[in-house]
Design a protein around this motif. Sequence first.
Motif, PDB file in Angstrom:
ATOM      1  N   PRO A  67       0.816  -1.218   0.000  1.00  0.00           N
ATOM      2  CA  PRO A  67       0.000   0.000   0.000  1.00  0.00           C
ATOM      3  C   PRO A  67       0.846   1.263   0.000  1.00  0.00           C
ATOM      4  CG  PRO A  67       0.043  -0.978   2.198  1.00  0.00           C
ATOM      5  CD  PRO A  67       0.816  -1.909   1.297  1.00  0.00           C
ATOM      6  N   CYS A  68       0.348   2.277  -0.668  1.00  0.00           N
ATOM      7  CA  CYS A  68       1.015   3.582  -0.706  1.00  0.00           C
ATOM      8  C   CYS A  68       0.940   4.227   0.681  1.00  0.00           C
ATOM      9  CB  CYS A  68       0.279   4.463  -1.728  1.00  0.00           C
ATOM     10  SG  CYS A  68       1.063   6.041  -1.978  1.00  0.00           S
ATOM     11  N   GLY A  69       1.992   4.936   1.053  1.00  0.00           N
ATOM     12  CA  GLY A  69       2.006   5.607   2.352  1.00  0.00           C
ATOM     13  C   GLY A  69       0.935   6.690   2.441  1.00  0.00           C
ATOM     14  N   VAL A  89      -8.730   7.741 -10.564  1.00  0.00           N
ATOM     15  CA  VAL A  89      -8.572   6.348 -10.998  1.00  0.00           C
ATOM     16  C   VAL A  89      -7.237   5.831 -10.477  1.00  0.00           C
ATOM     17  CG1 VAL A  89      -8.399   4.816 -12.988  1.00  0.00           C
ATOM     18  CG2 VAL A  89      -9.939   6.785 -13.068  1.00  0.00           C
ATOM     19  N   ASP A  90      -7.281   4.725  -9.735  1.00  0.00           N
ATOM     20  CA  ASP A  90      -6.045   4.104  -9.238  1.00  0.00           C
ATOM     21  C   ASP A  90      -5.769   2.857 -10.070  1.00  0.00           C
ATOM     22  OD1 ASP A  90      -3.855   3.340  -7.782  1.00  0.00           O
ATOM     23  OD2 ASP A  90      -4.951   2.791  -5.956  1.00  0.00           O
ATOM     24  N   LEU A  91      -4.665   2.869 -10.812  1.00  0.00           N
ATOM     25  CA  LEU A  91      -4.297   1.705 -11.627  1.00  0.00           C
ATOM     26  C   LEU A  91      -3.478   0.747 -10.758  1.00  0.00           C
ATOM     27  CD1 LEU A  91      -3.369   3.339 -15.052  1.00  0.00           C
ATOM     28  CD2 LEU A  91      -5.572   2.654 -14.160  1.00  0.00           C
ATOM     29  N   GLY A  92      -4.081  -0.389 -10.421  1.00  0.00           N
ATOM     30  CA  GLY A  92      -3.476  -1.304  -9.456  1.00  0.00           C
ATOM     31  C   GLY A  92      -3.880  -0.843  -8.072  1.00  0.00           C
ATOM     32  N   SER A  93      -5.185  -1.027  -7.760  1.00  0.00           N
ATOM     33  CA  SER A  93      -5.756  -0.356  -6.577  1.00  0.00           C
ATOM     34  C   SER A  93      -5.611  -1.144  -5.286  1.00  0.00           C
ATOM     35  CB  SER A  93      -7.227  -0.018  -6.831  1.00  0.00           C
ATOM     36  OG  SER A  93      -7.915  -1.127  -7.369  1.00  0.00           O
ATOM     37  N   GLY A  94      -5.109  -2.383  -5.359  1.00  0.00           N
ATOM     38  CA  GLY A  94      -4.835  -3.151  -4.150  1.00  0.00           C
ATOM     39  C   GLY A  94      -6.049  -3.270  -3.250  1.00  0.00           C
ATOM     40  N   GLY A  96      -7.337  -0.796  -1.673  1.00  0.00           N
ATOM     41  CA  GLY A  96      -8.149   0.420  -1.745  1.00  0.00           C
ATOM     42  C   GLY A  96      -7.751   1.526  -0.794  1.00  0.00           C
ATOM     43  N   ARG A  97      -6.543   1.450  -0.206  1.00  0.00           N
ATOM     44  CA  ARG A  97      -6.163   2.491   0.753  1.00  0.00           C
ATOM     45  C   ARG A  97      -6.174   3.874   0.103  1.00  0.00           C
ATOM     46  NH1 ARG A  97      -0.343   2.832   3.726  1.00  0.00           N
ATOM     47  NH2 ARG A  97      -0.971   1.364   5.331  1.00  0.00           N
ATOM     48  N   VAL A  98      -5.615   3.967  -1.108  1.00  0.00           N
ATOM     49  CA  VAL A  98      -5.524   5.274  -1.792  1.00  0.00           C
ATOM     50  C   VAL A  98      -6.927   5.828  -2.035  1.00  0.00           C
ATOM     51  CG1 VAL A  98      -4.825   6.442  -3.915  1.00  0.00           C
ATOM     52  CG2 VAL A  98      -3.353   4.667  -2.916  1.00  0.00           C
ATOM     53  N   PHE A 113      -8.722  -0.220 -10.560  1.00  0.00           N
ATOM     54  CA  PHE A 113      -8.564  -1.424 -11.381  1.00  0.00           C
ATOM     55  C   PHE A 113      -7.480  -2.268 -10.728  1.00  0.00           C
ATOM     56  CE2 PHE A 113     -10.301   1.705 -14.272  1.00  0.00           C
ATOM     57  CZ  PHE A 113     -11.252   0.975 -14.972  1.00  0.00           C
ATOM     58  N   GLU A 114      -7.799  -3.534 -10.488  1.00  0.00           N
ATOM     59  CA  GLU A 114      -6.853  -4.400  -9.783  1.00  0.00           C
ATOM     60  C   GLU A 114      -6.913  -5.795 -10.397  1.00  0.00           C
ATOM     61  OE1 GLU A 114      -4.383  -4.246  -7.270  1.00  0.00           O
ATOM     62  OE2 GLU A 114      -4.311  -6.361  -7.807  1.00  0.00           O
ATOM     63  N   ILE A 115      -5.724  -6.388 -10.584  1.00  0.00           N
ATOM     64  CA  ILE A 115      -5.621  -7.676 -11.268  1.00  0.00           C
ATOM     65  C   ILE A 115      -5.806  -8.866 -10.307  1.00  0.00           C
ATOM     66  CG2 ILE A 115      -3.109  -8.056 -11.055  1.00  0.00           C
ATOM     67  CD1 ILE A 115      -3.115  -8.614 -14.116  1.00  0.00           C
ATOM     68  N   PRO A 118      -8.700 -11.493  -4.922  1.00  0.00           N
ATOM     69  CA  PRO A 118      -8.942 -11.376  -3.479  1.00  0.00           C
ATOM     70  C   PRO A 118      -8.843  -9.932  -2.990  1.00  0.00           C
ATOM     71  CG  PRO A 118      -7.404 -13.178  -3.937  1.00  0.00           C
ATOM     72  CD  PRO A 118      -7.591 -12.433  -5.225  1.00  0.00           C
ATOM     73  N   LEU A 119      -7.950  -9.149  -3.597  1.00  0.00           N
ATOM     74  CA  LEU A 119      -7.798  -7.747  -3.176  1.00  0.00           C
ATOM     75  C   LEU A 119      -9.029  -6.933  -3.578  1.00  0.00           C
ATOM     76  CD1 LEU A 119      -4.039  -6.963  -4.023  1.00  0.00           C
ATOM     77  CD2 LEU A 119      -5.015  -8.054  -2.014  1.00  0.00           C
ATOM     78  N   VAL A 120      -9.551  -7.223  -4.764  1.00  0.00           N
ATOM     79  CA  VAL A 120     -10.746  -6.503  -5.227  1.00  0.00           C
ATOM     80  C   VAL A 120     -11.920  -6.810  -4.299  1.00  0.00           C
ATOM     81  CG1 VAL A 120     -12.446  -6.334  -7.096  1.00  0.00           C
ATOM     82  CG2 VAL A 120     -10.004  -6.467  -7.631  1.00  0.00           C
TER      83      VAL A 120
HETATM   84  C1  LIG Z   1       2.474  -1.309  -5.362  1.00  0.00           C
HETATM   85  S1  LIG Z   1       0.797  -1.964  -5.269  1.00  0.00           S
HETATM   86  C2  LIG Z   1      -0.170  -0.476  -5.088  1.00  0.00           C
HETATM   87  C3  LIG Z   1      -1.548  -0.725  -4.485  1.00  0.00           C
HETATM   88  C4  LIG Z   1      -2.433   0.503  -4.273  1.00  0.00           C
HETATM   89  N1  LIG Z   1      -2.390   1.432  -5.382  1.00  0.00           N
HETATM   90  C5  LIG Z   1      -2.049   1.229  -3.001  1.00  0.00           C
HETATM   91  O1  LIG Z   1      -1.210   2.134  -3.100  1.00  0.00           O
HETATM   92  O2  LIG Z   1      -2.520   0.874  -1.921  1.00  0.00           O
HETATM   93  C6  LIG Z   1       0.560  -2.412  -7.001  1.00  0.00           C
HETATM   94  C7  LIG Z   1      -0.766  -3.096  -7.258  1.00  0.00           C
HETATM   95  O3  LIG Z   1      -0.940  -3.190  -8.665  1.00  0.00           O
HETATM   96  C8  LIG Z   1      -1.578  -4.415  -8.951  1.00  0.00           C
HETATM   97  N2  LIG Z   1      -1.332  -4.731 -10.358  1.00  0.00           N
HETATM   98  C9  LIG Z   1      -0.179  -5.156 -10.931  1.00  0.00           C
HETATM   99  N3  LIG Z   1      -0.332  -5.293 -12.256  1.00  0.00           N
HETATM  100  C10 LIG Z   1      -1.606  -4.943 -12.544  1.00  0.00           C
HETATM  101  C11 LIG Z   1      -2.362  -4.840 -13.746  1.00  0.00           C
HETATM  102  N4  LIG Z   1      -1.825  -5.129 -14.919  1.00  0.00           N
HETATM  103  N5  LIG Z   1      -3.651  -4.426 -13.670  1.00  0.00           N
HETATM  104  C12 LIG Z   1      -4.205  -4.120 -12.464  1.00  0.00           C
HETATM  105  N6  LIG Z   1      -3.540  -4.202 -11.303  1.00  0.00           N
HETATM  106  C13 LIG Z   1      -2.248  -4.582 -11.325  1.00  0.00           C
HETATM  107  C14 LIG Z   1      -0.943  -5.389  -7.965  1.00  0.00           C
HETATM  108  O4  LIG Z   1      -1.721  -6.551  -7.799  1.00  0.00           O
HETATM  109  C15 LIG Z   1      -0.863  -4.521  -6.708  1.00  0.00           C
HETATM  110  O5  LIG Z   1      -2.028  -4.626  -5.932  1.00  0.00           O
END
Ligand SMILES: C[S@@+](CC[C@H](N)C(=O)[O-])C[C@H]1O[C@@H](n2cnc3c(N)ncnc32)[C@H](O)[C@@H]1O
Length: 210
Positions: A67-69, A89-94, A96-98, A113-115, A118-120
Amino acid sequence: MNESLRVRARAARIGIKSGALRGSALLEVLLSVPFIERDAWVDEVFGLPELPVDVPGLPRESVPYLPCGVDEILAMVRDVPLRAEDELVDLGSGLGRVLMLAHVISGSACKGFEIQEPLVLDARARSEDLCLSNISFVLADATEADLDGTVFFLYAPFSGEMLRRAIKRIQTVAARHPIVVCTVGLELNDVTWLVARRSNTVTLTVYDSR
Ligand SMILES: C[S@@+](CC[C@H](N)C(=O)[O-])C[C@H]1O[C@@H](n2cnc3c(N)ncnc32)[C@H](O)[C@@H]1O
């Protein structure tokens, strides 16, 4: 975290859930928490678990969940500045902290958007528990998704070809209207249609589309 901070976190959670605690009032409560405790305190408020284990077989260019600080998230909200009219829009939202933190402070609509499924599912459950509306988490490869929004956030979610594909997708949005792109732990200096702002925040970079 000591008991007094836990009590304050529980009170903040109740306030957020009822809709009474938002914006600058919430920010004031958060900034009164000692800097070193802020990440844990925010997770306590949102009910976010300790670091989950990543699903096996993540694509090679995907970065695992971290998670981002909280301070970078607050810097993003302040420096953009993020407003209720924005869509973040958070790309890779984990987990959801952000998005959850940015949403309760700014009132902006939020989409992640999260790949990792379980995180979604967890992010959806946590935001529903808090009765947050106008925030959604989509299970998708962000580099293949149809995007829209006014502010894009990337905490180093991927690299290489995946990053190039994502930047192209974001560019299609910028062709329709001006956008802001925020990165943490990632430089986009070679992207010619983005202009970096001068900033005092070391880890966050804010770019405007040309
Ligand atoms: C460094 S973490 C950041 C998580 C979140 N943004 C936060 O700061 O709390 C990167 C996230 O991107 C996701 N991720 C990686 N590749 C991805 C993709 N192609 N599409 C969507 N999510 C992706 C990972 O599963 C991971 O949850």
